[in-house]
Write a protein that holds these residues in place. Structure first.
Motif, PDB file in Angstrom:
ATOM      1  N   TYR A  79       5.217   4.814  -2.464  1.00  0.00           N
ATOM      2  CA  TYR A  79       5.267   4.504  -1.049  1.00  0.00           C
ATOM      3  C   TYR A  79       4.467   3.218  -0.914  1.00  0.00           C
ATOM      4  O   TYR A  79       3.304   3.169  -1.313  1.00  0.00           O
ATOM      5  N   PRO A  80       5.060   2.136  -0.378  1.00  0.00           N
ATOM      6  CA  PRO A  80       4.362   0.853  -0.378  1.00  0.00           C
ATOM      7  C   PRO A  80       3.086   0.872   0.455  1.00  0.00           C
ATOM      8  O   PRO A  80       2.971   1.622   1.416  1.00  0.00           O
ATOM      9  N   ASN A  81       2.152   0.004   0.056  1.00  0.00           N
ATOM     10  CA  ASN A  81       0.892  -0.084   0.798  1.00  0.00           C
ATOM     11  C   ASN A  81       1.120  -0.781   2.136  1.00  0.00           C
ATOM     12  O   ASN A  81       2.212  -1.265   2.436  1.00  0.00           O
ATOM     13  N   ALA A  82       0.094  -0.870   2.926  1.00  0.00           N
ATOM     14  CA  ALA A  82       0.194  -1.377   4.297  1.00  0.00           C
ATOM     15  C   ALA A  82       0.609  -2.847   4.366  1.00  0.00           C
ATOM     16  O   ALA A  82       1.016  -3.320   5.426  1.00  0.00           O
ATOM     17  N   HIS A  83       0.527  -3.583   3.272  1.00  0.00           N
ATOM     18  CA  HIS A  83       0.881  -4.998   3.259  1.00  0.00           C
ATOM     19  C   HIS A  83       2.385  -5.237   3.121  1.00  0.00           C
ATOM     20  O   HIS A  83       2.855  -6.353   3.289  1.00  0.00           O
ATOM     21  N   VAL A  84       3.125  -4.176   2.801  1.00  0.00           N
ATOM     22  CA  VAL A  84       4.568  -4.308   2.565  1.00  0.00           C
ATOM     23  C   VAL A  84       5.324  -3.556   3.651  1.00  0.00           C
ATOM     24  O   VAL A  84       5.200  -2.340   3.761  1.00  0.00           O
TER      25      VAL A  84
END
Length: 121
Positions: free
Chosen positions: A53-58
């Motif tokens: 699950y992508p981090n908050a930057h993506v």
């Protein structure tokens, strides 16, 4: 300096389900799964794929990928027989004029996976 490997990272909201698909259906081995990070790595015969699950930057709403993962094998017919009844098929096994025998399926997220082998002349 040399490049040494490519390890695709497939974005998903369903990391555990993706690990289950790749291990149960495709015969990969889960090498690492960190629930707190929503990240996993799995491999089979030297092919490594990650899911996260992508981090908050993506920015991420749903799985998107405009290509496919093309995985070479030395027994495409055997692998087809192993998984054909357990997957969502894009196209069945076929020999193509460009010298490859291949098939394609979708993983549990909708990512396209192609498996191919050169046709011996």
């Amino acid at each position: 300096m040399s490049l040494q490997a490519i390890k695709p990272m497939l974005y998903t909201r369903q990391v555990k389900e993706t690990v289950d698909f790749y291990t149960t259906v495709l015969g990969f081995t889960c090498e690492n799964y960190v629930e707190d990070w929503s990240w996993a790595a799995f491999s089979r015969d030297g092919v490594e794929i990650m899911a996260a699950y992508p981090n908050a930057h993506v920015p991420f709403e749903k799985p998107l990928f405009t290509g496919s993962l093309y995985i070479a094998t030395d027994n495409v017919d055997g692998f087809w027989e192993e998984i054909k009844d357990k997957t969502n098929i894009c196209y069945p096994i076929e020999s193509f004029d460009y010298g490859m025998r291949e098939f394609a399926v979708y993983d549990n997220n909708g990512y396209l996976l192609q498996f191919g082998q050169p046709i011996d002349n």
